[in-house]
Design an enzyme around this catalytic site. Structure first.
Site, mmCIF file in Angstrom:
data_model
loop_
_atom_site.group_PDB
_atom_site.id
_atom_site.type_symbol
_atom_site.label_atom_id
_atom_site.label_comp_id
_atom_site.label_asym_id
_atom_site.label_seq_id
_atom_site.Cartn_x
_atom_site.Cartn_y
_atom_site.Cartn_z
ATOM 1 N N GLN A 1 78.061 124.217 3.516
ATOM 2 C CA GLN A 1 78.781 124.885 3.864
ATOM 3 C C GLN A 1 77.453 126.015 3.934
ATOM 4 O O GLN A 1 76.938 125.968 3.611
ATOM 5 C CB GLN A 1 80.064 124.802 2.184
ATOM 6 C CG GLN A 1 80.985 125.276 2.444
ATOM 7 C CD GLN A 1 82.144 125.288 2.008
ATOM 8 O OE1 GLN A 1 81.351 125.452 -0.093
ATOM 9 N NE2 GLN A 1 83.293 125.385 1.502
ATOM 10 N N ARG A 2 78.019 127.492 4.285
ATOM 11 C CA ARG A 2 76.432 128.702 4.770
ATOM 12 C C ARG A 2 77.291 130.023 3.987
ATOM 13 O O ARG A 2 75.833 130.703 3.290
ATOM 14 C CB ARG A 2 75.963 128.267 5.615
ATOM 15 C CG ARG A 2 75.407 127.096 6.130
ATOM 16 C CD ARG A 2 75.411 127.347 7.433
ATOM 17 N NE ARG A 2 73.929 127.673 7.688
ATOM 18 C CZ ARG A 2 72.954 128.442 9.063
ATOM 19 N NH1 ARG A 2 73.629 127.977 9.871
ATOM 20 N NH2 ARG A 2 72.142 128.667 8.999
ATOM 21 N N THR A 3 78.695 130.200 3.962
ATOM 22 C CA THR A 3 78.345 131.695 3.090
ATOM 23 C C THR A 3 78.230 131.486 1.918
ATOM 24 O O THR A 3 78.620 130.267 0.773
ATOM 25 C CB THR A 3 80.522 131.201 3.222
ATOM 26 O OG1 THR A 3 80.530 131.085 4.564
ATOM 27 C CG2 THR A 3 80.541 132.968 2.441
ATOM 28 N N GLN A 4 77.688 132.076 1.005
ATOM 29 C CA GLN A 4 77.195 131.989 0.195
ATOM 30 C C GLN A 4 77.707 133.068 -1.037
ATOM 31 O O GLN A 4 78.303 133.738 -0.455
ATOM 32 C CB GLN A 4 75.252 132.690 -0.213
ATOM 33 C CG GLN A 4 74.482 132.185 0.879
ATOM 34 C CD GLN A 4 74.049 133.222 1.720
ATOM 35 O OE1 GLN A 4 75.514 134.295 2.096
ATOM 36 N NE2 GLN A 4 73.206 133.794 2.415
ATOM 37 N N PHE B 1 78.403 132.560 9.828
ATOM 38 C CA PHE B 1 79.233 132.290 8.376
ATOM 39 C C PHE B 1 77.678 132.141 7.624
ATOM 40 O O PHE B 1 77.477 131.740 6.698
ATOM 41 C CB PHE B 1 79.814 131.164 8.439
ATOM 42 C CG PHE B 1 80.717 130.613 8.929
ATOM 43 C CD1 PHE B 1 81.414 130.802 10.414
ATOM 44 C CD2 PHE B 1 81.915 131.549 8.038
ATOM 45 C CE1 PHE B 1 82.304 130.689 10.977
ATOM 46 C CE2 PHE B 1 83.151 131.549 8.746
ATOM 47 C CZ PHE B 1 83.872 130.957 9.656
#
Lengths: 277, 248
Positions: free
Chosen positions: B20-23, B124
């Site tokens: 995942q990349r949304t922080q 994202f």
């Protein structure tokens, strides 16, 4: 220009420090039909002499709109010119997409020059055989650049390229000092006169020349780059000829023809007679 | 010179399955308030940066000058703001090095930032900020004031007054009621302070140390930090536990 052993490819220098292929490419520009460009502080005008391959065909397109604020006139291999116009359009659009603002003309000319330079330094390429007069408007005013196949570019107040352009240049050299304060209509007239010089006797009509203008009016609104339609060009040519034929009453003819012109022709007294010949 | 390469492109493009990349934001700034006034644009914020619910850093500048004509203010993740300032630095430097009479105005910078923010969102991998861009630049029709904002999902617009974060809920109603065209600097400061005070009382992540900045044709000025006077002498605050149910 004669053949010699150093002119086979663009990456070979001659002992005298010349790149012959680049110089030959510049010759191609001189073979194309004439184009002139001139500018005031607020407006820039491009004009081209139309040449048709035969009586049956349409004439070559030599003036291209690159963006609302800029356009080019070219001389030489028009196919190369078409490809470069597409590149310029793409650069302008990309800049406008990111910055929501027109690409400044100096930076447009620089990108074109850098692209041309690449072709002078790769053994598998050849220089573009077209010279471009780049005219445009940005926040620092109206600009005119000449980009040549060597990758060099200069800014000009007025310039002419193509065959018999020397006659046009001579005409412009005599008059360019006043151009910064010229009205758009005065610029158009001088552009047409310069083109007329290159026709050498042939009659100037709206069917053998193309004129385009871009600029900013005094109130700040921008007049986008666009070709002037043939009918209006013919009107201007006619009014120029009327003034030339009646030099004794030149002042009266000037003022009456200028009233018909749209645009802000303020000083009829300060305007020099259009034809010095 | 085209600045459409955001730092996301330097991070490995190949994300494996399950990544995942949304922080989440870690160190965050709260509201920014900005409004146009007679001579230009005024922008204000507090100087705090929170680490979750802790008011960790208390002397943070969340408003910076950009080029000759603009101010940028940011709420949200402070490290992302620092990254954005680096991009803007590159942009303004190369613009300056042209030395050709053209310079990037607030509109161009706002458009550039919008492209960056929207592009990152589409990957994202957002820059977790709400950015406020204000400035004054001479256009063909005279001095033109500009004020706009762009947020982490790329939503962007221009307005006469902007607020981010809690300011959206607490300050915007005040600005809508009381903003007028061509306020003097003093009137603008008073209006801004009114909003800042409400935010100080009601926003848990605000601190009582503010900076006001302005941008005019003369350039950008960021004033030194100062505090506002608050009033806590309400009768309901005396003996807060009187009448409370239950005890030790």
């Amino acid at each position: 220009m004669f053949r010699n052993q150093y002119d086979t490819d663009v990456t070979t220098w001659s002992p005298a420090g010349r790149l012959f292929q680049v110089e030959y490419a510049m010759e191609a520009v001189k073979q194309g039909s004439a184009c002139v460009g001139l500018r005031s502080r607020t407006h820039a005008v491009l004009a081209a002499a139309n040449k048709a391959a035969s009586e049956l065909s349409s004439h070559q397109r030599k003036v291209f709109r690159v963006a609302d604020h800029a356009g080019v006139a070219l001389a030489g291999l028009t196919a190369d010119g078409r490809v470069l116009s597409r590149f310029l359009r793409s650069e302008c659009i990309n800049h406008a997409f990111v910055y929501d603002a027109p690409l400044p003309v100096s930076r447009l000319a620089l990108r074109l020059a850098d692209k041309a330079q690449v072709c002078t330094q790769r053994s598998w390429k050849r220089p573009y055989g077209v010279g471009l007069l780049v005219a445009g408007l940005d926040e620092s005013g109206a600009h005119l650049y000449y980009n040549c196949p060597s990758g060099n570019y200069f800014e000009y107040q007025a310039f002419a390229i193509g065959s018999r352009s020397q006659a046009a240049k001579t005409f412009l050299e005599r008059r360019f000092e006043g151009y910064n304060d010229y009205t758009p209509d005065q610029l158009i007239k001088d552009a047409l006169s310069a083109i007329k010089e290159t026709l050498q006797g042939e009659k100037l009509t709206s069917s053998n020349c193309t004129v385009a203008i871009v600029g900013r009016k005094d109130d700040g609104t921008v007049e986008p780059f666009e070709m002037i339609d043939a009918k209006r060009i013919q009107e201007i040519i006619d009014s120029m000829e009327a003034t030339e034929e009646a030099p004794a009453s030149a002042a009266e003819a000037e003022s009456s023809s200028m009233q018909e012109d749209k645009g802000t022709d303020a000083g009829t007294g300060t305007d020099a007679a259009p034809m010095d010949i | 010179m085209d600045g459409s390469h955001a730092s996301g492109s330097k991070v490995a493009a190949a994300d494996g399955p399950g990544t995942q990349r949304t922080q989440y934001p870690y160190v965050t700034g709260t509201s920014i308030i900005a409004l146009k006034y007679k001579d230009g644009v005024i922008m204000a914020s507090d100087t705090g940066a929170s680490y979750g619910s802790t008011l960790r850093y208390k002397s943070v500048e969340r408003i910076k000058a950009v080029g000759k004509h603009s101010l940028i203010g940011a709420s949200g993740e402070y490290s992302d703001f620092q990254e954005i300032l680096r991009y803007l630095d590159e942009l303004t430097l190369s613009d300056h090095m042209w030395d050709d009479g053209n310079s990037l105005g607030p509109k161009e910078i706002h458009s550039y930032l919008t492209r960056v923010m929207y592009n990152r969102r589409n990957k994202f991998d957002p820059l977790w900020n709400s950015l406020v861009l204000g400035g004054v630049k001479k256009g063909p029709k005279g001095e033109e004031k500009y004020l706009g904002m762009v947020n982490m999902i790329g939503t962007h617009f221009e307005e006469n007054h902007i607020a981010t974060g809690f300011g959206n809920h607490l300050a915007i109603p005040i600005l809508r009621a009381e903003w007028r065209e061509d306020m003097t600097f003093e009137e603008a400061v008073k209006l801004v302070e009114k909003c800042l005070l409400v935010l100080l009382y009601r926003d848990r992540s605000s601190i009582n140390k503010f900076q006001i900045a302005k941008i005019t044709t003369e350039g950008a000025t960021i004033y030194p930090p100062y505090s506002l006077k608050t009033y806590w002498g309400f009768s309901a605050f005396e003996n807060p536990s009187q009448g409370a149910v239950g005890s030790w």
